[in-house]
Design a protein around this motif. Sequence first.
Motif, mmCIF file in Angstrom:
data_model
loop_
_atom_site.group_PDB
_atom_site.id
_atom_site.type_symbol
_atom_site.label_atom_id
_atom_site.label_comp_id
_atom_site.label_asym_id
_atom_site.label_seq_id
_atom_site.Cartn_x
_atom_site.Cartn_y
_atom_site.Cartn_z
ATOM 1 N N LYS A 179 0.797 -1.228 0.000
ATOM 2 C CA LYS A 179 0.000 0.000 0.000
ATOM 3 C C LYS A 179 0.829 1.276 0.000
ATOM 4 N N PHE A 180 2.149 1.133 0.027
ATOM 5 C CA PHE A 180 3.009 2.322 0.032
ATOM 6 C C PHE A 180 3.613 2.499 -1.365
ATOM 7 N N LYS A 181 3.258 3.596 -2.007
ATOM 8 C CA LYS A 181 3.624 3.818 -3.402
ATOM 9 C C LYS A 181 4.639 4.942 -3.557
ATOM 10 N N CYS A 182 5.613 4.713 -4.441
ATOM 11 C CA CYS A 182 6.617 5.736 -4.742
ATOM 12 C C CYS A 182 6.035 6.698 -5.776
ATOM 13 N N ASP A 183 6.020 7.976 -5.453
ATOM 14 C CA ASP A 183 5.475 8.985 -6.366
ATOM 15 C C ASP A 183 6.366 9.208 -7.585
ATOM 16 N N GLU A 184 7.624 8.800 -7.479
ATOM 17 C CA GLU A 184 8.572 9.008 -8.581
ATOM 18 C C GLU A 184 8.396 7.980 -9.706
ATOM 19 N N CYS A 185 8.298 6.694 -9.319
ATOM 20 C CA CYS A 185 8.262 5.642 -10.337
ATOM 21 C C CYS A 185 7.064 4.719 -10.231
ATOM 22 N N GLY A 186 6.236 4.924 -9.202
ATOM 23 C CA GLY A 186 5.023 4.122 -9.070
ATOM 24 C C GLY A 186 5.222 2.769 -8.430
ATOM 25 N N LYS A 187 6.446 2.440 -8.010
ATOM 26 C CA LYS A 187 6.709 1.140 -7.400
ATOM 27 C C LYS A 187 6.019 1.051 -6.043
ATOM 28 N N LEU A 188 5.494 -0.142 -5.733
ATOM 29 C CA LEU A 188 4.756 -0.342 -4.489
ATOM 30 C C LEU A 188 5.570 -1.139 -3.484
ATOM 31 N N PHE A 189 5.346 -0.869 -2.204
ATOM 32 C CA PHE A 189 6.077 -1.528 -1.127
ATOM 33 C C PHE A 189 5.121 -1.960 -0.024
ATOM 34 N N GLY A 190 5.495 -3.033 0.662
ATOM 35 C CA GLY A 190 4.660 -3.555 1.731
ATOM 36 C C GLY A 190 4.765 -2.760 3.011
ATOM 37 N N THR A 191 5.896 -2.090 3.232
ATOM 38 C CA THR A 191 6.079 -1.298 4.451
ATOM 39 C C THR A 191 6.600 0.097 4.101
ATOM 40 N N LYS A 192 6.321 1.028 4.987
ATOM 41 C CA LYS A 192 6.769 2.400 4.772
ATOM 42 C C LYS A 192 8.293 2.484 4.836
ATOM 43 N N TYR A 193 8.902 1.628 5.652
ATOM 44 C CA TYR A 193 10.357 1.613 5.795
ATOM 45 C C TYR A 193 11.035 1.311 4.456
#
Length: 418
Positions: A179-193
């Motif tokens: 649910k954590f998305k990078c605004d630069e490239c759109g890549k998604l991550f499971g944790t904010k860390y």
Amino acid sequence: MEVVKEEPDVKLECEVSEEMFVTDGIIQDTGTLSADVEEFGCLKCNKLFNCKKQLAQHKVVHLGVKKFSCDECDKQFIRNSDLTKHLLIHSGVRNFKCDECGKQFIRNVDLNKHLLIHSGVKKFKCDECGKLFVEKGNLTRHVLIHFGVKKFKCDECGKQFSRNYDLTKHLLIHSGVKKFKCDECGKLFGTKYYLMQHLLIHSGERKFKCSECDKQFKCKSHLNQHQLTHSGVKKFKCDECNKQFSQKCRLNQHLLLHSGVKKFKCDKCDKQFADKSNLNQHLLIHSGVKKFKCDECDKLFSQKSHLTRHMDIHLGKKKFMCDMCGKLFNEKGNFTQHLIIHSGVKKFKCDECGKLFSEKGNLARHLLTHSGVKKFKCDECDKHFSQKSNLNQHLRRYHIGNSFAEEVTVAIQNVQVG
């Protein structure tokens, strides 16, 4: 020991249970009451209290009985007060906001703990590695790493962790929720860390430097992994070919080669790769960008590894020798390709004429003869060739040899005239 006067209603933390208690009176810096106040001690953890009621409340912690259950998530608690505090999490109400970074908290005590991060004060030190921490609880959890105790196990993959917190974060990987998305490239991550670490890539800043080779990294974890290469320790071994690696991630990448699975395909030439990083490196070839230059001959390369291998030519390093013919090679890849010639295996067939080749590259060059394209021109006689090797053969056979014979003839004639 220094005695510090505290205001009434100071919250103290039990070192065993990490629960908070309210007290009145003079408090020593150890968290226990001073001698001029009547003391009530816990026989389990030696914690001291200034009234029987507080001691009685504290003793419940050591009983381990959890009779208060949360209707939302079924989590259980020893005391009703703990359940009440927990329910605030489900309410979603965060009334306590940090003025420094805007982060919001459900409880004031959580905000106060968070503020210590901005203070920069880290007074809790690990005796094993010297790492400093803002909170004692973080130090306590960190110390478990050095003890090697990993009692929290993932039921999905069997991986073990020293802290339940780490296991909880790890489980997000298996859940597939990102649910954590990078605004630069759109890549998604499971944790904010992981998102925060990823953002360092876009910043371009490399503030973590290796003391051995001056190589710089954007993340400290990448530096830590890199430093294993200098240690010389290679404890991760491939069961297929016995090759050893200093990092488990390198072993995992290597194992993909044995699996034969190549799911990463180049859109330019349809070449396939087992690892995405190899595909990314390959794409540099198609980009045409060659930023790595040889100081000896000014030749440019798209990848640093190609330049490194090229430098062996200038250094005269040819460490790969063919046992069949004695030919030497400075690159393992070229040596491996050469061995195919001696094997006699020719699995690459020309669809035009049926000719077989031991290497795909040789077939590709051969196909040029059928295409009719002849882009290699002889400057001596204007004859054109489809392959550079054919041009070189032509020059040696007709022009270089003839010019040498002519020079010898002229020299002999000059001697006779003299």
